[in-house]
Motif scaffolding. Structure first.
Motif: not given
Length: 151
Positions: A144-151
């Motif tokens: 979830v964190l990685q997805q948020q960082l990549n958005d």
């Protein structure tokens, strides 16, 4: 705090007895309870206490079963007195001591289960599955964190 320990053990399907005793206020009841442990099938004691925290040491002096001490962070010294009283035991009267607070109470449950699992393959498997579920939960949070960082 004791409820956190009990929750871990119940989640792992380990039977639990919970009593309120004091090394200072109920010494006879404490001694009787510990001495009768074999008849009840007890395998490990977990002693949660604050302030002077002598309960774990007293329990350990009365049994050869493993004793886990959980120092509770109450009293005027914020739990330091309980921690030191629990961890500083004379040679030959061991008490495995976990940390103060919520994490210590949780880890006491896990440590007791791990001790019992030495002779219980089903419990050992439940512990492995629980550990795997914890790892998967951490990896899901990372995703979830990685997805948020990549958005």
């Amino acid at each position: 705090m004791v409820q956190l320990t009990a929750d871990v053990l119940k989640k792992l399907d380990v039977s639990v007895e919970i009593k309120v005793y004091s090394a200072h206020c109920t010494p006879e009841a404490t001694q009787s309870y510990v001495k009768d442990a074999d008849h009840r099938g007890a395998a490990v004691f977990i002693a949660c206490s604050g302030m002077g925290a002598h309960l774990a040491g007293v329990v350990s002096s009365l049994t050869i079963k493993p004793v886990i001490g959980v120092p509770i962070g109450d009293g005027s010294l914020g739990g330091l007195d309980a921690l030191l009283s629990t961890v500083q035991m004379p040679g030959g009267v061991p008490v495995a001591t976990v940390s103060l607070g919520k994490e210590g109470a949780i880890n006491a449950g896990y440590l007791a289960a791990q001790i019992i699992a030495l002779n219980d393959k089903d419990l050992a498997n439940r512990l492995r599955m629980d550990r795997q579920a914890n790892a998967e939960a951490v990896l899901a949070k990372d995703a979830v964190l990685q997805q948020q960082l990549n958005d």
